[in-house]
Design a protein around this motif. Structure first.
Motif, PDB file in Angstrom:
ATOM      1  N   LYS A 152       0.870  -1.301   0.038  1.00  0.00           N
ATOM      2  CA  LYS A 152      -0.189   0.040  -0.088  1.00  0.00           C
ATOM      3  C   LYS A 152       0.798   1.356   0.103  1.00  0.00           C
ATOM      4  N   LYS A 153       2.247   0.919   0.317  1.00  0.00           N
ATOM      5  CA  LYS A 153       3.009   2.476   0.373  1.00  0.00           C
ATOM      6  C   LYS A 153       3.203   2.921  -1.150  1.00  0.00           C
ATOM      7  N   SER A 154       3.268   4.054  -1.316  1.00  0.00           N
ATOM      8  CA  SER A 154       3.287   4.806  -2.633  1.00  0.00           C
ATOM      9  C   SER A 154       4.418   5.943  -2.605  1.00  0.00           C
TER      10      SER A 154
ATOM     11  N   ILE B 262       4.797   7.853  -4.777  1.00  0.00           N
ATOM     12  CA  ILE B 262       4.338   9.151  -5.147  1.00  0.00           C
ATOM     13  C   ILE B 262       3.868   9.947  -3.860  1.00  0.00           C
ATOM     14  N   LYS B 263       3.178   9.158  -3.202  1.00  0.00           N
ATOM     15  CA  LYS B 263       2.759   9.733  -1.835  1.00  0.00           C
ATOM     16  C   LYS B 263       4.051  10.363  -0.999  1.00  0.00           C
ATOM     17  N   ALA B 264       4.975   9.700  -1.055  1.00  0.00           N
ATOM     18  CA  ALA B 264       6.253   9.778  -0.337  1.00  0.00           C
ATOM     19  C   ALA B 264       6.768  11.149  -0.922  1.00  0.00           C
TER      20      ALA B 264
ATOM     21  N   LEU C 264       5.186  13.655  -2.461  1.00  0.00           N
ATOM     22  CA  LEU C 264       4.251  14.750  -2.125  1.00  0.00           C
ATOM     23  C   LEU C 264       4.620  15.112  -0.735  1.00  0.00           C
ATOM     24  N   LEU C 265       4.482  14.263   0.213  1.00  0.00           N
ATOM     25  CA  LEU C 265       4.684  14.569   1.609  1.00  0.00           C
ATOM     26  C   LEU C 265       5.969  15.357   1.891  1.00  0.00           C
TER      27      LEU C 265
ATOM     28  N   GLY D 206       8.207  12.399   3.782  1.00  0.00           N
ATOM     29  CA  GLY D 206       8.306  11.153   2.780  1.00  0.00           C
ATOM     30  C   GLY D 206       9.125  10.360   3.379  1.00  0.00           C
TER      31      GLY D 206
ATOM     32  N   TYR E 192       7.594   8.692   6.230  1.00  0.00           N
ATOM     33  CA  TYR E 192       6.916   7.559   5.754  1.00  0.00           C
ATOM     34  C   TYR E 192       7.325   6.246   5.197  1.00  0.00           C
TER      35      TYR E 192
ATOM     36  N   TYR F 298      10.919   9.621  -2.978  1.00  0.00           N
ATOM     37  CA  TYR F 298      10.329   8.948  -3.805  1.00  0.00           C
ATOM     38  C   TYR F 298      11.277   7.651  -3.982  1.00  0.00           C
TER      39      TYR F 298
END
Length: 216
Positions: free
Chosen positions: A110-112, A114-116, A118-119, A127, A130, A185
């Motif tokens: 579930k880790k992304s 892209i989310k990292a 963005l954070l 990120g 995370y 990322y």
């Protein structure tokens, strides 16, 4: 010789009429999994006749469940996992282990990246936090924040956005800020790759051991 591709080809030539067919087919599937040919391995389960599949159902279901887990087909894994009875000493430990590995794989799946990224664009280092790299997260936050404060201080002192101090610290801040985003990322991407590799090795072991116990 650690050549699973070759071993799988040789094992596939064992005749279905041979009393060694079930053993050969099981080890063929195992070698295909070691060769990272999970989809092909999955198709080989269809080669077992109905009677053989019935006799060896517990071990075949364990193997197949592990195969689905290697492919990260969690719904199909869970469906087979529900058939585990945990009453056969040759399988119990490995069946329990596969279920534990499924939970680990789902968590990291579930880790992304892209989310990292963005954070980290919002809060430098977030990120990497995370991604589970707390030390690197603190270092990124401290470095980027310190450079940002130096840019502000330089501008406050010179009142000139084109002053050498502002340009120097601004360039350094931009470099570390952008690097922090890309670093976050790739940190998550690398973590997923590394974790998946470790999980896959444990899945293969959990498939390998029951086959040896059944056909020794």
């Amino acid at each position: 010789m650690k050549r699973p591709d070759t071993a799988a080809v040789v094992l596939s030539k064992v005749s279905a009429s041979s009393n060694l067919f079930s053993k050969a087919k099981s080890f063929e599937i195992l070698n295909l999994l070691y060769a990272k040919k999970e989809s092909l391995a999955l198709s080989k389960f269809d080669d077992f006749c109905a009677d053989t599949a019935l006799v060896y159902r517990p071990v075949l279901n364990t193997m197949k469940a592990g195969n689905y887990l290697l492919l990260r087909k969690f719904e199909k894994f869970d469906s087979l996992c529900n058939t585990f009875r945990y009453d056969d000493f040759r399988l119990t430990n490995e069946q329990v282990r596969l279920k534990e590995l499924s939970l680990r794989a789902k968590k990291d799946y579930k880790k992304s990246p892209i989310k990292a990224a963005l954070l980290s664009s919002v809060v430098p280092g977030l990120g990497k936090f995370y991604a589970g790299k707390k030390g690197a997260a603190i270092a990124s936050f401290a470095t980027t924040t310190a450079l940002g404060l130096m840019v502000v201080e330089s501008y406050y002192r010179t009142k000139n956005i084109k002053s050498p101090q502002v340009i120097t610290f601004g360039t350094l801040f931009t470099f570390f800020y952008v690097g922090n985003i890309f670093g976050s990322y790739f940190s998550v991407q690398q973590q997923i790759k590394s974790t998946n590799g470790k999980i896959n090795n444990e899945i293969l072991a959990s498939i390998h051991v029951p086959i040896i116990r059944f056909f020794k």
